[in-house]
Write a protein that holds these residues in place. Structure first.
Motif, mmCIF file in Angstrom:
data_model
loop_
_atom_site.group_PDB
_atom_site.id
_atom_site.type_symbol
_atom_site.label_atom_id
_atom_site.label_comp_id
_atom_site.label_asym_id
_atom_site.label_seq_id
_atom_site.Cartn_x
_atom_site.Cartn_y
_atom_site.Cartn_z
ATOM 1 N N LEU A 78 -6.230 17.857 -9.423
ATOM 2 C CA LEU A 78 -5.360 17.140 -10.340
ATOM 3 C C LEU A 78 -4.592 16.039 -9.629
ATOM 4 O O LEU A 78 -4.350 14.979 -10.193
ATOM 5 C CB LEU A 78 -4.403 18.112 -11.028
ATOM 6 N N ALA A 79 -4.214 16.283 -8.387
ATOM 7 C CA ALA A 79 -3.537 15.243 -7.623
ATOM 8 C C ALA A 79 -4.451 14.033 -7.452
ATOM 9 O O ALA A 79 -4.011 12.885 -7.566
ATOM 10 C CB ALA A 79 -3.107 15.780 -6.260
ATOM 11 N N GLU A 80 -5.740 14.279 -7.191
ATOM 12 C CA GLU A 80 -6.688 13.173 -7.032
ATOM 13 C C GLU A 80 -6.762 12.346 -8.312
ATOM 14 O O GLU A 80 -6.823 11.116 -8.274
ATOM 15 C CB GLU A 80 -8.073 13.713 -6.674
ATOM 16 N N TYR A 81 -6.783 13.017 -9.444
ATOM 17 C CA TYR A 81 -6.839 12.290 -10.716
ATOM 18 C C TYR A 81 -5.596 11.424 -10.890
ATOM 19 O O TYR A 81 -5.684 10.257 -11.309
ATOM 20 C CB TYR A 81 -6.958 13.266 -11.880
ATOM 21 N N ILE A 82 -4.435 11.968 -10.550
ATOM 22 C CA ILE A 82 -3.195 11.208 -10.675
ATOM 23 C C ILE A 82 -3.215 9.998 -9.744
ATOM 24 O O ILE A 82 -2.871 8.877 -10.144
ATOM 25 C CB ILE A 82 -1.986 12.115 -10.403
ATOM 26 N N TYR A 83 -3.625 10.208 -8.502
ATOM 27 C CA TYR A 83 -3.718 9.089 -7.566
ATOM 28 C C TYR A 83 -4.623 7.990 -8.115
ATOM 29 O O TYR A 83 -4.339 6.797 -8.011
ATOM 30 C CB TYR A 83 -4.292 9.552 -6.218
ATOM 31 N N ASP A 84 -5.755 8.393 -8.699
ATOM 32 C CA ASP A 84 -6.738 7.426 -9.173
ATOM 33 C C ASP A 84 -6.265 6.660 -10.402
ATOM 34 O O ASP A 84 -6.665 5.510 -10.604
ATOM 35 C CB ASP A 84 -8.060 8.128 -9.511
ATOM 36 N N ALA A 116 0.856 -1.185 0.000
ATOM 37 C CA ALA A 116 0.000 0.000 0.000
ATOM 38 C C ALA A 116 0.895 1.239 0.000
ATOM 39 O O ALA A 116 1.820 1.348 0.809
ATOM 40 C CB ALA A 116 -0.909 -0.005 1.225
ATOM 41 N N GLN A 117 0.605 2.160 -0.920
ATOM 42 C CA GLN A 117 1.480 3.312 -1.114
ATOM 43 C C GLN A 117 1.058 4.489 -0.236
ATOM 44 O O GLN A 117 0.042 5.140 -0.483
ATOM 45 C CB GLN A 117 1.499 3.696 -2.590
ATOM 46 N N LYS A 118 1.859 4.724 0.787
ATOM 47 C CA LYS A 118 1.569 5.731 1.806
ATOM 48 C C LYS A 118 1.322 7.105 1.203
ATOM 49 O O LYS A 118 0.468 7.859 1.674
ATOM 50 C CB LYS A 118 2.741 5.782 2.786
ATOM 51 N N PHE A 119 2.045 7.446 0.133
ATOM 52 C CA PHE A 119 1.948 8.787 -0.444
ATOM 53 C C PHE A 119 1.067 8.810 -1.688
ATOM 54 O O PHE A 119 1.051 9.787 -2.424
ATOM 55 C CB PHE A 119 3.349 9.316 -0.760
ATOM 56 N N GLU A 168 8.541 -8.235 -1.493
ATOM 57 C CA GLU A 168 7.836 -7.015 -1.108
ATOM 58 C C GLU A 168 8.347 -5.872 -1.987
ATOM 59 O O GLU A 168 9.527 -5.560 -1.986
ATOM 60 C CB GLU A 168 8.084 -6.698 0.353
ATOM 61 N N ILE A 169 7.422 -5.248 -2.701
ATOM 62 C CA ILE A 169 7.763 -4.157 -3.613
ATOM 63 C C ILE A 169 7.151 -2.880 -3.079
ATOM 64 O O ILE A 169 5.933 -2.768 -2.954
ATOM 65 C CB ILE A 169 7.229 -4.436 -5.030
ATOM 66 N N ASN A 170 8.001 -1.925 -2.763
ATOM 67 C CA ASN A 170 7.525 -0.631 -2.276
ATOM 68 C C ASN A 170 8.160 0.473 -3.116
ATOM 69 O O ASN A 170 9.271 0.925 -2.821
ATOM 70 C CB ASN A 170 7.861 -0.429 -0.804
ATOM 71 N N PRO A 171 7.492 0.915 -4.183
ATOM 72 C CA PRO A 171 8.080 1.958 -5.039
ATOM 73 C C PRO A 171 8.107 3.339 -4.413
ATOM 74 O O PRO A 171 8.732 4.248 -4.961
ATOM 75 C CB PRO A 171 7.189 1.933 -6.284
ATOM 76 N N SER A 172 7.418 3.527 -3.297
ATOM 77 C CA SER A 172 7.362 4.830 -2.623
ATOM 78 C C SER A 172 6.928 5.943 -3.562
ATOM 79 O O SER A 172 7.503 7.035 -3.578
ATOM 80 C CB SER A 172 8.724 5.182 -1.994
ATOM 81 N N TYR A 173 5.905 5.665 -4.362
ATOM 82 C CA TYR A 173 5.402 6.670 -5.285
ATOM 83 C C TYR A 173 5.095 7.973 -4.549
ATOM 84 O O TYR A 173 4.401 7.981 -3.530
ATOM 85 C CB TYR A 173 4.123 6.182 -5.959
ATOM 86 N N PHE A 174 5.640 9.075 -5.048
ATOM 87 C CA PHE A 174 5.361 10.434 -4.588
ATOM 88 C C PHE A 174 5.830 10.699 -3.161
ATOM 89 O O PHE A 174 5.348 11.624 -2.517
ATOM 90 C CB PHE A 174 3.870 10.777 -4.721
ATOM 91 N N GLU A 175 6.761 9.875 -2.672
ATOM 92 C CA GLU A 175 7.354 10.209 -1.376
ATOM 93 C C GLU A 175 8.009 11.585 -1.452
ATOM 94 O O GLU A 175 7.986 12.342 -0.499
ATOM 95 C CB GLU A 175 8.383 9.150 -0.973
#
Length: 630
Positions: free
Chosen positions: A552-558, A83-86, A485-492
């Motif tokens: 726009l951030a919401e769209y990117i997250y989705d 699950a991506q925290k950011f 376990e894969i954690n890309p840390s997207y948008f950290e």
């Protein structure tokens, strides 16, 4: 599948046998390396591939089936992320090719190469010989380029520079079927917006707008990839054997003798086939070519990696190599879609949603006609400074995030990470390094709004090329069948999210310019729900001036997800910079264990990684054999 293509080697042909080289992974790099090493008839190579023998499968061979192999266990590993925290705690699936040819069997076959400065940066981090000049030589070894036909050039003015292309390599590269009306719309608009039209993007200059080739064989208009290009023509060599459904469990090492050099000597590989544990012996070297996800996992299962990770999974630590599974960087992408003017005569990929049309296209493919051999061809790359007047301030803020990270004490020990991040900030300021990538998909390729039957669409795909966020990949168990376990840390790092917002803002200026202005009817996704405003986001206390808007951030997250271009988990860097392999691709702390796949790339490059995987393997073949073909 014809009987000629059926796989013949059995476990007994490999188990307890000795080969000069044992290659773990029969994917893009593994098959390339094995084919090149066995050009010497005195060298023996065994390749272990965990997946099935998929050569000859229509779902692989026929183009125009973008992503249809995804989720099918025979073709796709479907690795889950944490699950991506950011990214709103979302989990993502990472599709990777499973079977002979690896991911080269299921990708979207765009044949794209990096800008020169991006690859030169790899050498500048402490890797002599890994530069653009070397890349240009080895990539020509891997390909045979076939120019566009007269019929294609009559519809669109395809150009190329033959000095940038290979003319005798195994991978067949050509200009696929294009939706020329959409290509013209995209290319002419970007030129009118001030971008340079590039004659041929394969010489190290990719900044501008251009048409890409595809790794398709023009004689059959089928996928040309590692299995058909490097393995199949050489499958009858007596010194090459490929065993499928063989899952590598660990690398075996000779017992250390007191007083000896502390480096480990790899003696073979333990693998599982049909539920039975077997071994194969290596007289010279063991080579990991299992990809950015599974090569670090195999290292950890073999006792090489972070001691705390190995202790957790119950594996004795033989080499406490801190960089294993660290420094992972992933390209992420999403789309912005538009409805096209229905009076313009576009015949886009949207037609393929009609089962009857799709069936007819499949029939036409036999005559090398129809939409089945469509490709993704229109690309544009531009530096931050060309995309937005906000660039100087945004780059300054990105630099501030890096400075804050270095001062926080949370960066890994050693200078490696700090140097790489500093290099990325330096590149952000460089007008000759592309930071934004947009690609035209001639059809509907987003998910928020549903397309309407009978209408044509175009989707602009957005790719984050140089992420400042860093992720990790680590084994979770000593069971080789357990997924890591894969954690890309997207948008950290918030600057990555800002970069993608700027992509959308740039794309939304295209309707102000002809011919895009007249050629599109409306924006479908993100659409009117997602609009920018003056409300500044404050998701990070140390970045109060971040300009991404919530909408726009919401769209990117989705909508964002992996672009399948992961690198860095077995980084080629000096040991003191937390490297995993040397410029000779040897794993630190070992005499004869190497990694040969895109995981060695220590700093991300602005390109799709497929063609680069062949370059790495071609160069590795010369390093290992001691010859020099270029």
């Amino acid at each position: 599948m014809s009987t000629d293509l059926k796989f013949s080697p059995q476990p007994e042909d490999v188990a307890d046998k000795s080969f000069d080289y044992v290659v773990c992974g029969g994917g893009t790099a593994g098959l390339t390396l094995a084919a090149r090493l066995t050009e010497d008839p005195n060298v023996t190579v065994a390749v272990l591939e965990a997946g099935e023998h998929n050569i000859g499968e229509p779902l692989i061979d026929l183009p125009g089936q973008f992503g249809q192999q995804f989720g099918i266990p025979k073709f796709d590993w479907s690795f889950p992320t944490t699950a991506q925290k950011f990214s709103q705690n979302k989990e993502y699936l990472w599709q990777r090719g499973k079977g002979v040819g690896g991911s080269s069997a299921i990708n979207f076959y765009a044949w794209v190469k990096p800008p020169a400065k991006d690859f030169d940066a790899i050498e500048q981090l402490g890797n002599p010989g890994w530069n653009w000049a070397e890349y240009a030589k080895y990539t020509r070894l891997s390909e045979t380029f076939h120019p566009a036909t007269e019929e294609q050039c009559a519809l669109y003015p395809h150009t190329h520079d033959p000095t940038n292309r290979g003319h005798s390599g195994p991978i067949q590269v050509t200009v696929p079927h294009t939706i020329h009306t959409v290509d013209k719309l995209f290319q002419e608009t970007l030129v009118n917006k001030g971008l340079k039209l590039i004659k041929d993007p394969y010489g190290g200059d990719t900044i501008g707008t251009w048409m890409a080739s595809a790794n398709l064989d023009p004689r059959t208009m089928t996928r040309s990839y590692a299995a058909t290009a490097y393995y199949l023509p050489n499958r009858h060599r007596k010194n090459l054997i490929l065993l499928t459904e063989a899952t590598v469990a660990r690398v075996l090492f000779a017992t250390r003798v007191r007083g000896e050099d502390s480096e480990l000597t790899a003696t073979g590989v333990e693998f599982v086939h049909g539920g039975k544990i077997m071994q194969v012996h290596a007289k010279k070297e063991v080579i990991l070519s299992a990809g950015c996800i599974q090569s670090p996992q195999i290292l950890e299962l073999s006792g090489i990696g972070r001691k705390e990770v190995l202790d957790k999974i119950g594996v004795e630590c033989l080499v406490d190599l801190r960089g294993v599974g660290q420094n992972m960087q992933d390209h992420t992408y999403f789309g912005v879609s538009y409805e096209l003017d229905s009076n313009a005569g576009h015949k886009t990929y949207d037609l393929m949603r009609d089962p009857e049309f799709a069936a007819e296209a499949r029939k036409l493919h036999a005559d090398l006609k129809g939409m089945q051999h469509i490709g993704i061809t229109s690309f544009a790359y531009l530096p931050y400074t060309a995309a937005t007047p906000e660039a100087p301030a945004l780059i300054q803020r990105a630099a501030a995030t890096v400075d804050a990270l270095k001062k926080s004490g949370t960066l890994e020990p050693g200078p490696g990470q700090a140097e790489i991040l500093d290099k990325q900030i330096e590149n952000l300021k460089d007008d000759e390094v592309p930071d934004l990538e947009i690609i035209t998909f001639p059809g509907y390729f987003t998910t928020i709004t549903a397309p309407e039957a009978g209408k044509s669409y175009v989707t602009i795909l957005v790719v984050l090329n140089h992420p400042l966020s860093r992720g990790t990949i680590h084994a979770t168990s000593n069971d080789p069948f357990a997924k890591p376990e894969i954690n890309p840390s997207y948008f950290e790092n918030d600057s990555d999210l800002e970069n993608l917002v700027q992509h959308i803002k740039y794309i939304r200026t295209m309707p102000d310019t002809e011919p895009w202005k007249s050629g599109i009817v409306r924006e479908m996704d993100p659409g009117p729900k997602y609009q920018t405003d003056e409300e500044l986001r404050r998701r990070r206390a140390f970045l109060p001036l971040l300009t991404c808007t919530e909408h726009l951030a919401e769209y990117i997250y989705d909508c964002h997800g992996t672009c399948w271009h992961t690198v860095g988990s077995t980084s080629m860097l000096p040991l003191e910079k937390q490297g995993v392999v040397s410029p000779e691709l040897k794993v630190y702390g070992t005499r004869n264990l190497r990694v040969v796949d895109v995981g060695i790339i220590p700093i991300h490059i602005a390109t799709h990684t497929h063609a680069t995987a062949y370059v790495i393997a071609e160069k590795a073949a010369d390093i290992i054999s001691g010859r020099r073909r270029v």
